[in-house]
Design a protein around this motif. Structure first.
Motif, PDB file in Angstrom:
ATOM      1  N   PRO A  82       0.907  -1.177   0.210  1.00 20.41           N
ATOM      2  CA  PRO A  82       0.182   0.206  -0.073  1.00 20.41           C
ATOM      3  C   PRO A  82       0.869   1.351  -0.014  1.00 20.41           C
ATOM      4  O   PRO A  82       0.400   2.147  -0.736  1.00 20.41           O
ATOM      5  CB  PRO A  82      -0.904  -0.093   1.265  1.00 20.41           C
ATOM      6  CG  PRO A  82      -0.595  -1.319   1.809  1.00 20.41           C
ATOM      7  CD  PRO A  82       0.479  -2.147   1.025  1.00 20.41           C
ATOM      8  N   HIS A  83       1.948   1.093   0.784  1.00 17.67           N
ATOM      9  CA  HIS A  83       2.773   2.477   0.860  1.00 17.67           C
ATOM     10  C   HIS A  83       3.514   2.905  -0.258  1.00 17.67           C
ATOM     11  O   HIS A  83       3.979   3.813  -0.318  1.00 17.67           O
ATOM     12  CB  HIS A  83       3.687   2.546   2.169  1.00 17.67           C
ATOM     13  CG  HIS A  83       4.722   1.670   2.102  1.00 17.67           C
ATOM     14  ND1 HIS A  83       4.632   0.364   2.207  1.00 17.67           N
ATOM     15  CD2 HIS A  83       6.011   1.703   1.655  1.00 17.67           C
ATOM     16  CE1 HIS A  83       5.646  -0.395   2.277  1.00 17.67           C
ATOM     17  NE2 HIS A  83       6.603   0.454   1.697  1.00 17.67           N
ATOM     18  N   ILE A  87      -1.477   6.241  -3.345  1.00 14.54           N
ATOM     19  CA  ILE A  87      -3.080   6.231  -3.488  1.00 14.54           C
ATOM     20  C   ILE A  87      -3.393   6.977  -2.261  1.00 14.54           C
ATOM     21  O   ILE A  87      -3.033   6.589  -1.242  1.00 14.54           O
ATOM     22  CB  ILE A  87      -3.761   5.145  -3.928  1.00 14.54           C
ATOM     23  CG1 ILE A  87      -3.241   4.307  -4.992  1.00 14.54           C
ATOM     24  CG2 ILE A  87      -5.220   5.071  -3.337  1.00 14.54           C
ATOM     25  CD1 ILE A  87      -3.877   3.069  -5.103  1.00 14.54           C
ATOM     26  N   GLY A  88      -4.068   7.985  -2.231  1.00 18.22           N
ATOM     27  CA  GLY A  88      -4.696   8.841  -0.788  1.00 18.22           C
ATOM     28  C   GLY A  88      -5.868   8.216  -0.482  1.00 18.22           C
ATOM     29  O   GLY A  88      -6.750   7.755  -1.412  1.00 18.22           O
ATOM     30  N   MET A  89      -5.992   7.914   0.855  1.00 16.16           N
ATOM     31  CA  MET A  89      -7.387   7.514   1.068  1.00 16.16           C
ATOM     32  C   MET A  89      -8.017   8.234   2.497  1.00 16.16           C
ATOM     33  O   MET A  89      -7.299   8.656   3.261  1.00 16.16           O
ATOM     34  CB  MET A  89      -7.018   5.948   1.572  1.00 16.16           C
ATOM     35  CG  MET A  89      -8.217   5.166   2.221  1.00 16.16           C
ATOM     36  SD  MET A  89      -8.384   3.564   1.492  1.00 16.16           S
ATOM     37  CE  MET A  89      -9.834   3.102   2.531  1.00 16.16           C
TER      38      MET A  89
END
Lengths: 369, 275
Positions: A82-83, A87-89
């Motif tokens: 993920p890191h 992608i911002g969440m």
């Protein structure tokens, strides 16, 4: 899936043959193919357990697909942690770091990337200006209201200019008024910044308000992907017709089909002409879908050609301020809703026999419920 | 329930009085042995008897100037600090791993990890003795540190695990989505938030080692005598009020540790609650 849209922009995200199971037996996501275009606001809409959140989590990298591959900017990302996805969440419970100040929270993605101090400061204050919270920079998340916390979470997910922003029911914890205000703010941000947003919600009105396109999920399958107006006007099946907007259902059997239209005999008596959308052929059973605002109530049986006409009995009227609803019994359906002008409900009395009319174009013959 | 005005009926009043009486008795039962020892440490006489013949600090002086006591205190500190550090690393890693591990074998593994707490001390001591003797770890600092680490680690797993249970996993997900590697996220997000849990884990680990006597009896040579071991032989061989001075010093240290921990916990609550 409904085609017939504008020329597709290049896909930023591509789900290709994605399947996901947690226990090895039950598929939470069954064979998902979905393209997300650069710069669009797409909403994954569906009831809980429909697979929409799992899909989002696979895109974020917190869940791994059992089968298939996900491409981000043409790069397979199934095995990218993920890191490293950029992608911002935004999470439903905000997920702000409680031990850091608002400014430190927003600076977090920048400090991770070894951004220079001056640059961090500049971008954090720009982000704070954007959410109009400059004066609260030194507060901690626990000292802010829910709406303020969600604004900070938004700023934090946008400040590092990710190529994609995911939002997992971000407004679910807010009250109605604030939710509507935030919907407009998020939409405005999307338009001014030109970012790609994937938004998950189970609230259809939220989806209709904000989205460029909506993917309607049910039972691990995308039922339909389309613009909000197309979903409302041209649902491909009964689930979509029912999930998006208000909808009246009448059960019946297809008698004859003539190109676009078909003749349906209602189970509760009477016959209407409907648009043949999702029926297998003559003799098949079908569910008719008619929107409450496409129906008129007339006092008698005087006919005009090409319009469906059915007898009805007034059960009740409901006053809702900007409009009113008449609850009727039509062909065995006792909860048949008709939308009225605010004052019009006074002319109806309970138990009164009336007629309803609607155009064949506004009556869709869909798969039986 | 400190507001007595809310107690209207006689039965409520009786219940309240009974609660006070019983609580006081329990409190005395718990604390009396410690309180009884304290004045004796200030006695000017050489016997552990009341009434005190006079007040003096001679036993504290004796404790501080005696090479034997100071050596054992030093041993306790060395072994305590080293086994605490070691069990913190092992226990925290185990707790982190167990927290995100979803498997039906988890309870089994957890029971295995916690078993040193359940197994009687003597059995552990005998087992360790026979295990350590052939490899030359008896009569060594390393052997004692390893043995105490085994005893203390379960307490770290329990306390850190409890803290992680209330930790919002969305925070580590948020950190990852913002670009933080697992190690960076641990350092900047997880660690600061579970610090109170780690502190109480460390406290438990240190306390476990600090008052452990059975393993030390089996494994320590004369060089590695710890404070409890010295007190143990002090009572058997030459009973002197120096022991009571040692006891008071130990108790004071424990109280200071506990107070520090409570302070840390409150500070963290403040950060979270935002008052």
């Amino acid at each position: 899936m409904e085609a017939g849209m504008v020329t597709p922009a290049p896909a930023l995200v591509r789900f290709s043959g994605i399947q996901k199971t947690y226990d090895g037996e039950h598929l939470v996501v069954k064979n998902l193919d979905l393209d997300i275009r650069k710069g669009e606001f797409i909403t994954l809409l569906g009831p809980s357990g429909s697979g929409k959140t799992t899909t989002l989590m696979m895109l974020a990298g917190f869940e791994v697909p059992t089968h298939g591959e996900i491409y981000l900017a043409d790069r397979p990302i199934k095995n990218v942690p993920p890191h490293k996805r950029d992608i911002g969440m935004v999470f439903q419970n905000y997920a702000l770091f409680p031990h850091l100040t608002i400014a430190e929270n927003i600076a977090f993605p920048l400090s991770v990337r070894n951004t220079s101090k001056a640059d961090v400061q500049e971008r954090v204050s720009a982000a704070l200006r954007m959410i109009k919270m400059e004066s609260l920079a030194q507060r901690r998340p626990g000292q802010l209201s829910g709406g303020q916390q969600q604004r900070v979470a938004l700023a934090r997910a946008l400040v590092f200019n990710p190529q994609l922003v995911l939002m997992d029911e971000p407004l679910g914890a807010l009250d109605k008024r604030l939710r509507e205000q935030m919907q407009l703010e998020i939409k405005q941000l999307h338009e001014t910044m030109g970012i790609t947003i994937v938004y998950v919600t189970h609230d259809q009105s939220e989806a209709l308000t904000m989205s460029d396109r909506i993917a309607v999920f049910n039972d691990g399958i995308v039922q339909q992907i389309d613009r909000p107006d197309a979903l409302y006007e041209h649902p491909v099946n009964s689930f979509v017709a029912h999930f998006i907007g208000e909808n009246n259902v009448l059960a019946g059997t297809v008698e004859t089909i003539d190109k676009e239209f078909c003749r349906v005999v209602l189970a509760g008596g009477g016959a209407v002409t409907a648009r043949a959308v999702n029926i297998s052929g003559a003799g098949a059973s079908t569910s008719l879908s008619v929107r409450p605002e496409r129906i008129a109530i007339v006092p008698d049986g005087s006919t005009s050609d090409g319009v469906n006409r059915l007898p009805a009995k007034v059960q009740n009227t409901i006053y809702l301020g900007d409009h009113a609803l008449a609850v009727l019994e039509v062909a065995g359906n006792g909860e048949f809703m008709v939308k009225l002008q605010p004052g019009a409900h006074h002319s109806l009395t309970q138990g009164e026999s009336v007629f309803i009319t609607f155009r064949p174009e506004d009556c869709l013959a869909l798969d039986p419920v | 329930m400190s507001d007595n005005s809310s107690l209207r009926t006689p039965s409520q009043r009786i219940a309240w009085t009974a609660t006070i009486v019983v609580s006081t008795l329990v409190f005395i039962f718990l604390i009396a042995p410690i309180l009884a020892i304290m004045p004796l440490s200030f006695s000017s006489g050489s016997y552990l008897t009341y009434p005190l013949p006079g007040l003096s600090l001679r036993w504290y002086d004796d404790f501080i100037t005696s090479p034997r006591w100071m050596h054992s205190l030093k041993n306790s500190m060395i072994i305590g600090v080293a086994s605490t550090a070691l069990s913190m690393v092992l226990g925290t890693l185990a707790a982190l791993g167990l927290a995100q591990w979803k498997s039906r074998f988890k309870p089994l593994v957890l029971a295995f990890v916690l078993s040193p707490v359940v197994v009687p001390g003597v059995i552990t001591a005998v087992g360790l003795y026979f295990f350590f003797a052939p490899i030359g770890l008896t009569g060594s600092y390393l052997g004692l540190i390893l043995a105490h680490t085994a005893l203390a680690t379960p307490f770290v797993v329990i306390t850190v695990g409890a803290t992680l249970q209330s930790f919002d996993t969305n925070l580590s997900r948020a950190a990852a989505s913002l670009g933080a590697s697992p190690i960076y996220a641990f350092r900047r997000v997880i660690l600061p938030l579970i610090l109170p849990g780690l502190a109480s884990g460390a406290l438990f680990a240190f306390a476990t080692s600090f008052d452990e006597v059975v393993i030390v009896l089996f494994m320590a040579g004369p060089e590695q005598r710890t404070l409890p071991r010295e007190m143990f032989s002090g009572i058997r061989e030459n009973i002197s009020p120096t022991i009571t001075a040692a006891a008071v010093i130990l108790t004071t240290v424990s109280v200071i540790l506990l107070a520090t921990l409570e302070g840390l916990r409150r500070r963290n609550e403040r950060l979270k609650g935002g008052g």
